[in-house]
Design an enzyme around this catalytic site. Structure first.
Site, PDB file in Angstrom:
ATOM      1  CD  GLU A 101      -2.811  -1.252   2.422  1.00 19.59           C
ATOM      2  OE1 GLU A 101      -2.705  -0.383   3.303  1.00 19.59           O
ATOM      3  OE2 GLU A 101      -3.653  -2.169   2.473  1.00 19.59           O
ATOM      4  CB  SER A 152     -46.550 -31.352  -9.543  1.00 18.08           C
ATOM      5  OG  SER A 152     -45.771 -31.087  -8.415  1.00 18.08           O
ATOM      6  CD  GLU A 167      -4.668  -7.889   1.800  1.00 18.43           C
ATOM      7  OE1 GLU A 167      -5.532  -7.164   2.338  1.00 18.43           O
ATOM      8  OE2 GLU A 167      -3.454  -7.641   1.849  1.00 18.43           O
TER       9      GLU A 167
HETATM   10  C1  XIL Z   1      -6.167  -6.222   8.332  1.00 20.21           C
HETATM   11  C2  XIL Z   1      -6.457  -7.336   9.313  1.00 20.21           C
HETATM   12  O1  XIL Z   1      -7.320  -8.256   8.716  1.00 20.21           O
HETATM   13  C3  XIL Z   1      -7.055  -6.790  10.561  1.00 20.21           C
HETATM   14  O2  XIL Z   1      -7.202  -7.815  11.540  1.00 20.21           O
HETATM   15  C4  XIL Z   1      -6.172  -5.674  11.127  1.00 20.21           C
HETATM   16  O3  XIL Z   1      -6.797  -5.100  12.228  1.00 20.21           O
HETATM   17  C5  XIL Z   1      -5.930  -4.643  10.079  1.00 20.21           C
HETATM   18  O4  XIL Z   1      -5.390  -5.245   8.924  1.00 20.21           O
HETATM   19  N1  XIL Z   1      -4.926  -4.696   3.685  1.00 20.21           N
HETATM   20  C6  XIL Z   1      -3.953  -5.524   4.131  1.00 20.21           C
HETATM   21  C7  XIL Z   1      -4.188  -6.391   5.302  1.00 20.21           C
HETATM   22  O5  XIL Z   1      -2.888  -5.633   3.491  1.00 20.21           O
HETATM   23  O6  XIL Z   1      -3.030  -6.633   6.038  1.00 20.21           O
HETATM   24  C8  XIL Z   1      -5.239  -5.823   6.192  1.00 20.21           C
HETATM   25  O7  XIL Z   1      -5.497  -6.735   7.222  1.00 20.21           O
HETATM   26  C9  XIL Z   1      -6.470  -5.500   5.380  1.00 20.21           C
HETATM   27  C10 XIL Z   1      -6.165  -4.467   4.336  1.00 20.21           C
END
Ligand code: XIL
Length: 733
Positions: free
Chosen positions: A163, A636, A282
């Site tokens: 990010e 039916s 994700e």
């Molecule tokens: C999230 C987790 O799922 C949560 O438990 C935590 O509180 C915050 O981070 N992008 C990512 C992940 O790369 O690491 C993030 O994960 C969600 C967004």
């Protein structure tokens, strides 16, 4: 005897009302291969895990069955594993790695460098003063080397930098109090200290520590036009400068409305220009309109998910995976962010995953898993014509010669439009808004030939399609569509033959305390004076078939969508049958409640039919009013009525027919002389073995029985049109 009828009825219910049975019985959508096996020729399937996921046996069983890639949801993040200088939290991080090692599952290492959940101590010295970038790099290098060396045996890919790029929608920003054009980079501490050099450094450190692992730049909202280009430009610049970036991770925090296939493909195709590895790192689909990876989102009220929302989600998963499969040349992994809705970082009420809050598989799982590679490539033939049942002048819905149907609905302000018609196992066909703001869509594959009821669900409300006519089914007037069938001529109007007519008969029913209605087919020539045997002019009298509809239908169902009158006209014109009358009455099926079918006796209808309707018919029409000129058949639930009534009152009907309506057993009838002919039929997608066995048993016991298995059809009207066509030819002989 009574008990046998009861169990017979229960069995009949299971086979003739499959949807009903489905409602009652929970379906196990996880039955079948694991996702990882279904996708073995495409990409690996991953999941982000927490502590409980790898400790609870029920949850580890799901992981082992479904996934061949694991990401630690939080445990490996710099802020978690390395919260202070010299302090390492290897506990959970090791447990996850060991779980994977023990089970032969490879991992994605997430993540080595990120602005969030970061080891912020790296930016300051012991006195809390900012350090120089050289100090930061030293610390970052040590961090990356330690983590990578500890786990690289089990890791195949690293999210090295997470990010680093700015989001869309910020053309300008304030820097030192001045408004300047927004930087393509996120204004993180990393960036502020080092510029984009920190990205290059992180990748170099990772490559030093792991010469063979796949090094990924990972980000969210890659499908947004601006962010896609910023990521593209950054990765291209880095790669041109020799930075070892192997691939791009598209996080995939999407929702049930966005992105569409086009927008997703734009990003994949763009990234393909500079990398040959893409991971969907994700994936989750919110049921609201939010998306992205920023830590701001609505967790939602505690509420169950409306069924149409589930359908939208299933459809979105299906569409996204279809695109992923299409691009499996670059997409090497798809990872779900969390195991179940209960684990989701979005909160349980976003319902974003294929496993629900109780770790039960949702239909999404089945839909993602059981894709059809042939359908992936199939393009419907472009020979569309308006559905023959359309209202005058309406172009849509349309059907093609292969049996696909396509829809067009104008609803400019709607958020979602779903057509209930679609391939089995799907909640229907989800339409998408086209460029003109009109909702369009095509069934995923060819539909069974023949007639189908359907309706629209617009933002959760049920409506009919204004393009087509309405037909009574499901206890309401539903939209209808007619898919061309190979044998459609037997129920087609013919201009060159005489036609009978259908009359509506209204009569008082004492037993129900209401006027009731029946539609009566009278063959062409009915009522004419003809010369009798002794040369005298007389009117012909006819046998009568009482023909019953199914649950949710009424006395209009056979004459309209059943096309009973047309079928009779054609049979008579072709000399296949001698003319007879068909009475199609309302069978009192619709006050019956789901769950009480075991108590259904058809006693009310028996009274109405035999004591109230039959005397009216025999009085008003030229019938032959005796058992050997009277048949009872039904589809039916109308078949269930037929069976119950013919067995109780064998003296009334001489010919019996069950159309997807169960079977007779010889020992239920006991005497072959009470019935001249028994017909049993169903679609080949129903219970053909049951019909074949029953007909064979009846024949062996000396009954004149005939069966029909309708090709390529299920519990639907083409099955019953074909049954009527076949059965009619053996009645009253
Ligand atoms: C999230 C987790 O799922 C949560 O438990 C935590 O509180 C915050 O981070 N992008 C990512 C992940 O790369 O690491 C993030 O994960 C969600 C967004």
């Amino acid at each position: 005897m009574k008990k046998r009828i009861f169990t017979g009825l229960m069995l009949a219910c299971m086979s003739i009302l499959p949807t009903l049975a489905q409602w009652g019985r929970p379906v196990d959508y996880s039955a079948g291969p694991g996702l990882k096996d279904a996708y073995k020729n495409y990409f690996t399937i991953g999941v982000a895990v927490n502590k409980t996921n790898i400790s609870d046996p029920a949850q580890t069983a799901i992981i082992k069955k479904q996934f061949n890639s694991v990401t630690a949801e939080n445990a490996w993040k710099p802020g978690e594993i390395h919260p202070k200088e010299g302090v390492w939290n290897f506990g959970l991080a090791d447990s996850i790695a060991n779980f994977c090692r023990e089970n032969g599952i490879k991992m994605r290492g997430h993540c080595l460098c990120w602005h969030s959940q970061f080891a912020d101590w790296m930016f300051t010295d012991k006195k809390g003063k900012p350090v120089k970038k050289e100090v930061f790099y030293e610390r970052l290098r040590e961090h990356i080397h330690t983590v990578v060396n500890r786990y690289k045996d089990v890791v195949y890919a690293w999210d090295v930098v997470n990010e680093a790029m700015a989001d869309d929608g910020r053309p300008f920003e304030f820097v030192d109090g001045k408004m300047v054009p927004a930087s393509p980079y996120r204004q993180s501490r990393h960036f502020k200290l080092c510029g984009d050099e920190f990205i290059a450094k992180a990748f170099e450190f990772a490559r030093e520590a792991d010469p063979t692992g796949v090094l990924i730049y990972n980000d969210y909202s890659c499908v947004d036009n601006g962010k896609r280009e910023r990521i593209y430009n950054m990765v291209k610049k880095m790669k041109d400068a020799g930075v070892p970036i192997d691939g791009i991770g598209m996080q995939g925090h999407y929702n049930i409305y966005f992105p569409d296939e086009e927008q997703l493909e734009k990003a994949i195709n763009r990234f393909k220009e500079i990398v040959n590895i893409i991971h969907i790192t994700e994936l989750d689909l919110r049921t609201n309109t939010e998306s992205g990876g920023q830590l701001r989102f609505a967790r939602g009220e505690a509420k169950p998910q409306a069924p149409y929302i589930g359908t939208l989600q299933e459809d979105q998963y299906a569409r996204l995976f279809k695109v992923f499969r299409k691009h499996a040349d670059v997409i090497k992994n798809v990872t779900f962010w969390n195991l179940s809705d209960k684990d989701s970082w979005l909160g349980v009420n976003n319902h974003p995953l294929p496993f629900d809050e109780n770790f039960k598989a949702k239909r999404s799982l089945q839909i993602i898993r059981d894709f059809d590679p042939v359908a992936d490539k199939r393009v419907p033939k472009d020979d569309w014509v308006p559905n023959p049942m359309n209202q005058p002048g309406q172009e849509y819905p349309q059907v093609n010669s292969e049996g696909f149907a396509r829809f067009r609905v104008v609803a400019p302000e709607a958020k979602s439009v779903i057509v209930s018609l679609g391939l089995g196992g799907r909640g229907g066909t989800v339409l998408r808004k086209d460029k003109d703001g009109v909702w369009t869509g095509t069934t995923e594959g060819p539909m069974d030939p023949g007639f189908h009821y359907y309706h629209l669900t617009i933002d959760g409300g049920v409506f009919n399609d204004p393009g087509t006519h309405n037909y009574f089914g499901s206890c309401r007037w539903e939209s209808g569509i007619e898919i061309p069938a190979p044998d459609q001529d037997f129920y087609a109007w013919r201009k060159d033959i005489p036609h009978g007519n259908i009359q509506q008969v209204n009569f008082w029913s004492e037993s129900t305390g209401k006027m009731q209605t029946a539609n009566v087919y009278l063959p062409s020539g009915y009522g004419k004076l003809v010369k009798g045997k002794n040369g005298k002019l007389e009117q012909t009298r006819y046998p009568v078939l009482y023909l019953q509809h199914g649950w949710g239908e009424n006395e209009t169902s056979w004459p309209v969508q059943g096309k009973a009158g047309i079928i009779m006209d054609n049979l008579i014109a072709d000399g296949k049958i001698k003319p007879f009358i068909v009475v199609m009455a309302y069978g009192l099926t619709n006050d019956f409640k789901f769950g009480t079918i075991g108590k259904f006796t058809a006693e009310e209808f028996e009274k109405l039919l035999i004591d109230e309707l039959m005397p009216v018919i025999d009085k008003q029409f030229l019938t032959k009013p005796d058992k050997w000129n009277r048949a009872l058949a039904g589809l039916s639930m109308g078949g269930m009525e037929t069976k119950l009534i013919t067995l109780r009152r064998p003296e009334v009907f001489g010919y019996w027919g069950l159309l997807s309506g169960g079977q007779y057993a010889p020992d239920e009838i006991k005497d072959p002389k009470v019935v001249k002919y028994i017909f049993e039929g169903c679609g080949d997608k129903e219970n053909p073995d049951g019909i074949n066995k029953s007909v064979a048993d009846l024949k062996a016991a000396g009954y004149n029985a005939e069966g029909l298995i309708s090709e390529g059809t299920a519990h639907e009207f083409l099955t019953w049109r074909r049954c009527l066509y076949q059965m009619a030819q053996s009645l009253f002989k």
